[in-house]
Design an enzyme around this catalytic site. Structure first.
Site, mmCIF file in Angstrom:
data_model
loop_
_atom_site.group_PDB
_atom_site.id
_atom_site.type_symbol
_atom_site.label_atom_id
_atom_site.label_comp_id
_atom_site.label_asym_id
_atom_site.label_seq_id
_atom_site.Cartn_x
_atom_site.Cartn_y
_atom_site.Cartn_z
ATOM 1 N N LYS A 65 -19.209 -4.090 13.680
ATOM 2 C CA LYS A 65 -17.858 -3.561 13.517
ATOM 3 C C LYS A 65 -17.302 -3.221 14.898
ATOM 4 C CE LYS A 65 -15.668 0.073 10.687
ATOM 5 N NZ LYS A 65 -15.968 1.277 9.890
ATOM 6 N N VAL A 106 -14.639 -6.820 11.579
ATOM 7 C CA VAL A 106 -16.075 -6.840 11.269
ATOM 8 C C VAL A 106 -16.540 -8.285 11.175
ATOM 9 C CG1 VAL A 106 -17.886 -6.160 9.646
ATOM 10 C CG2 VAL A 106 -15.912 -4.681 9.971
ATOM 11 N N SER A 153 -6.909 -1.982 10.085
ATOM 12 C CA SER A 153 -6.278 -1.170 11.120
ATOM 13 C C SER A 153 -7.304 -0.632 12.118
ATOM 14 C CB SER A 153 -5.522 -0.005 10.478
ATOM 15 O OG SER A 153 -6.407 0.770 9.677
ATOM 16 N N GLY A 157 -9.986 -2.314 13.186
ATOM 17 C CA GLY A 157 -10.521 -3.383 14.007
ATOM 18 C C GLY A 157 -11.016 -4.544 13.164
ATOM 19 N N ASP A 208 -12.970 9.244 0.959
ATOM 20 C CA ASP A 208 -12.381 7.909 0.859
ATOM 21 C C ASP A 208 -13.271 6.982 0.038
ATOM 22 O OD1 ASP A 208 -10.322 6.090 1.297
ATOM 23 O OD2 ASP A 208 -11.169 5.352 3.184
#
Length: 370
Positions: free
Chosen positions: A52, A35, A31, A33, A149
């Site tokens: 990225k 890499v 979501s 983008g 996270d």
């Protein structure tokens, strides 16, 4: 396209890279983008990077802040061996941009792909991985930052077993209000399987302990080669935790903000705690003891990074002289900004400042001056 950039197609996305870089292959898409891996053809050694591309930055204020947060924290933590290194950043056209390129250290895999593979993993691997996670986390926490996270896919690994923590877009500061608790925290936090019970149950406050719960989930996943609490939804996630840890006592229930959540837990049958030795009968007893300290329902009783690093399971690695703390607290003052245009300008300023510090200086004019 200007003479300072070249265009490539990566997984259906246009990649506009600084001159001298060539794409090797796409590595992933999400979501945020895309890499890819790339190499600098103007340099002979150590010339490979991960690039990225963060897309649609300004479509929502939340995404704009996430991008700003990521680049500011990567800069702040740039010198730690267990945190991914940011080499460069690029904005193709500062006068009208909605995407940002981060040139980062290229690692060979992530812990999620290794756990899912057929590669044999030993107790020595587990010790090394958990030790390195805790070293990085100690450094992060010492700057007054919660990662929020931690999960196997955000832990990058090389063939020599070197591990680095990445992805700081969901991180937040610890504004101490009551005891160990935090004053400010959003709901958008941690993939469900690695989410601490105090986050799911909206405790009256929560702390660094939320990241230690995630470390416990990762240790259990290493031991079993599969996610430990694989809930299909919010309620199922809680029920899976209760089945292993037992039903919370009244002291813990009283810390939950939601009256309906309190009622739900009180309505459940009383379950005993399941011994980890029954779940992982062949595991190192010290690993199970550390797991027990990490996966403790009450965050006030959960082990800290510093305590975990001194645990007998990690004694072979533990060296206080190689477990530094961050010299400076991170400033989350930008979180109060509401204007997307202000965030846009801050991103431009951060990119320009970083290039100046690293010798990759390019001229980034203020939007207000273009």
């Amino acid at each position: 396209m200007d003479s300072k950039h070249s265009v490539f197609n990566v997984m259906g996305q246009e990649f506009v890279l600084q001159k001298g870089y060539e794409v090797i292959k796409g590595l992933g898409k999400g979501s945020y983008g895309v890499v890819c891996s790339a190499k600098n053809i103007e340099v002979e050694d150590n010339n490979k990077v991960a690039i990225k591309k963060i897309t649609n930055i300004f479509s929502k204020k939340m995404l704009a802040k996430r991008a700003l947060r990521e680049i500011m924290l990567l800069q702040h933590f740039r010198n730690h061996k267990n945190i991914t290194t940011l080499y460069d950043m690029d904005i193709v056209d500062p006068s009208k941009f909605n995407e940002l390129y981060l040139y980062e250290e290229l690692m060979q895999a992530n812990l999620n792909s290794i756990i899912r593979s057929d590669q044999p993993l030993t107790d020595a691997h587990f010790q090394s991985f958990i030790y390195q996670i805790l070293c990085g986390l100690k450094y992060i926490h010492s700057a007054n930052v919660l990662h929020r996270d931690l999960k196997p896919s955000n832990l990058l690994i090389n063939a020599d077993c070197k591990l680095k923590i990445c992805d700081f877009g969901l991180s937040r500061g610890i504004s101490v209000n009551q005891g160990q608790g935090t004053e400010y925290m959003t709901e958008y936090v941690t993939t469900r399987w690695y989410r601490a019970p105090e986050v799911m149950l909206s405790f009256q406050s929560y702390s660094k302990a939320i990241d230690l719960w995630s470390v416990g989930c990762i240790l259990a996943e290493l031991l079993g080669r599969k996610p430990f609490f694989k809930g299909s939804n919010y309620v199922d996630q809680l029920n899976q935790i209760f089945c292993i840890l037992g039903t919370p006592n009244e002291n813990i229930i009283s810390k939950i903000k939601s009256a309906s959540a309190q009622s739900y837990i009180r309505s459940l049958p009383t379950l005993p705690k399941m011994p980890y030795s029954k779940i992982f009968p062949y595991a190192n007893p010290d690993a199970l003891d550390l797991l027990n300290c990490l996966l403790t329902f009450d965050p006030y009783d959960r082990i800290s990074c510093e305590e975990a690093l001194e645990h007998p399971y990690l004694i072979i690695w533990h060296d206080p002289n190689k477990e530094p703390v961050c010299s400076e607290q991170f400033d989350f003052g930008f979180e109060a900004i509401d204007s997307i245009e202000e965030i846009r300008q801050m991103i431009i300023n951060e990119v320009s400042r970083f290039k100046g510090l690293t010798g990759n200086q390019k001229l980034y004019h203020s939007i207000s001056n273009t």
